[in-house]
Design an enzyme around this catalytic site. Structure first.
Site, PDB file in Angstrom:
ATOM      1  N   ARG A   1       3.150   4.316   4.886  1.00 25.84           N
ATOM      2  CA  ARG A   1       2.340   4.661   5.942  1.00 25.84           C
ATOM      3  C   ARG A   1       2.204   3.187   7.012  1.00 25.84           C
ATOM      4  O   ARG A   1       2.631   2.327   7.142  1.00 25.84           O
ATOM      5  CB  ARG A   1       0.475   4.527   6.164  1.00 25.84           C
ATOM      6  CG  ARG A   1      -0.156   5.900   5.868  1.00 25.84           C
ATOM      7  CD  ARG A   1      -1.197   5.926   5.621  1.00 25.84           C
ATOM      8  NE  ARG A   1      -1.869   4.805   4.982  1.00 25.84           N
ATOM      9  CZ  ARG A   1      -3.385   4.583   4.450  1.00 25.84           C
ATOM     10  NH1 ARG A   1      -3.739   6.253   4.498  1.00 25.84           N
ATOM     11  NH2 ARG A   1      -3.923   4.017   3.474  1.00 25.84           N
TER      12      ARG A   1
ATOM     13  N   ARG B   1      -0.084  -6.726  14.125  1.00 25.64           N
ATOM     14  CA  ARG B   1      -1.847  -6.277  14.104  1.00 25.64           C
ATOM     15  C   ARG B   1      -1.941  -8.209  13.854  1.00 25.64           C
ATOM     16  O   ARG B   1      -3.003  -8.526  14.235  1.00 25.64           O
ATOM     17  CB  ARG B   1      -2.280  -5.416  13.014  1.00 25.64           C
ATOM     18  CG  ARG B   1      -1.858  -4.646  13.519  1.00 25.64           C
ATOM     19  CD  ARG B   1      -2.425  -3.233  12.644  1.00 25.64           C
ATOM     20  NE  ARG B   1      -3.776  -3.293  12.025  1.00 25.64           N
ATOM     21  CZ  ARG B   1      -4.128  -1.964  11.187  1.00 25.64           C
ATOM     22  NH1 ARG B   1      -3.795  -2.007  10.163  1.00 25.64           N
ATOM     23  NH2 ARG B   1      -5.420  -2.835  11.205  1.00 25.64           N
TER      24      ARG B   1
ATOM     25  N   ARG C   1       0.665  -1.285   0.369  1.00 26.81           N
ATOM     26  CA  ARG C   1       0.015   0.364   0.176  1.00 26.81           C
ATOM     27  C   ARG C   1       0.397   1.499  -0.056  1.00 26.81           C
ATOM     28  O   ARG C   1       1.814   1.394   0.655  1.00 26.81           O
ATOM     29  CB  ARG C   1      -0.555   0.268   0.882  1.00 26.81           C
ATOM     30  CG  ARG C   1      -2.116  -0.848   1.086  1.00 26.81           C
ATOM     31  CD  ARG C   1      -2.870  -0.735   2.058  1.00 26.81           C
ATOM     32  NE  ARG C   1      -4.092  -1.926   2.678  1.00 26.81           N
ATOM     33  CZ  ARG C   1      -4.936  -2.007   3.371  1.00 26.81           C
ATOM     34  NH1 ARG C   1      -4.397  -0.643   4.862  1.00 26.81           N
ATOM     35  NH2 ARG C   1      -5.782  -3.179   3.586  1.00 26.81           N
TER      36      ARG C   1
END
Ligand SMILES: [Zn+2]
Length: 224
Positions: free
Chosen positions: A172, A183, A139
């Site tokens: 990011r 996560r 991303r």
């Protein structure tokens, strides 16, 4: 928490979405909501609207958040129960981002059972960890205009440059491999057990989340 019995249609669909971060839950939840004409309910939205409206639960939640503390499950479930008893939920709803842990799932089951209700379908979007890391690691975001890209699936015309505004794209912090790994660890420790929980309840449906978004959605439509 309200005790009145909500008037629901016989075929109302009460759905929870399961799957690792980055598996595409949010996207599919929105599409299900649109296709079925039922609301897409995310815990983030519920928190924001309760705090904005200054409800009692919203004020309680804010007090915890202001201290940097986790909001207790009773408060979150209370806000959720208020939300799903609003008129637009009479035909069902899609929950996105809740429950995240077994105690939360148990509180939800318990709260629903008070009005003789239960979750009808838990849709688990299965994506292997390696794919999640690849997806999120690819991303790229433009911090100037908010556009998002993916190095493999949606590359910009010029490498690392935003198509819209010409600014440089960044990876990011949330999408960095270390963060994604953490996560995923949290997901496996706390959220993954929900698959077994909803399987035991007889409402689990697993879909292959490695396919493209349209194929995943087609598979979900078959189930519903
Ligand atoms: Zn841009």
């Amino acid at each position: 928490m309200r005790d009145r019995l909500p008037i629901r249609r016989e075929d109302a669909m009460k759905i929870v979405m399961l799957g690792a971060p980055g598996a595409g839950k949010g996207t599919q939840a929105k599409r299900i909501a649109e296709a079925c004409g039922i609301p897409h309910i995310s815990t983030g939205d519920i928190f924001r609207s309760n705090i904005k409206a200054g409800t009692e639960l919203g004020q309680q939640a804010k007090a915890f958040m202001d201290q940097g503390a986790l909001v207790p499950d009773e408060i979150t479930v209370g806000m959720l129960m208020d939300r799903i008893h609003e008129a637009d939920c009479k035909d069902g709803y899609v929950l996105d981002g809740f429950p995240r842990t077994i105690p939360q799932a148990e509180s939800l089951t318990e709260a629903l059972s008070r009005t003789g209700e239960a979750i009808d379908a838990a849709i688990d979007i299965e994506v292997p960890d390696e794919d999640i890391v690849l997806r999120m690691g690819g991303r790229r975001a433009c911090l100037h205009c908010g556009a998002t890209y993916h190095t493999c699936f949606h590359p910009p015309r010029l490498e690392n440059i935003c198509d819209h505004c010409g600014h440089e794209l960044v990876l990011r912090d949330d999408d960095k491999p270390e963060t994604v790994k953490t996560r995923l660890e949290v997901y496996h420790a706390h959220t993954y057990p929900l698959i077994a929980y909803y399987r035991a309840a007889g409402v689990l449906h697993e879909v292959d989340g490695t396919k493209n978004m349209d194929q995943v959605f087609a598979e979900i439509r078959e189930i519903l």
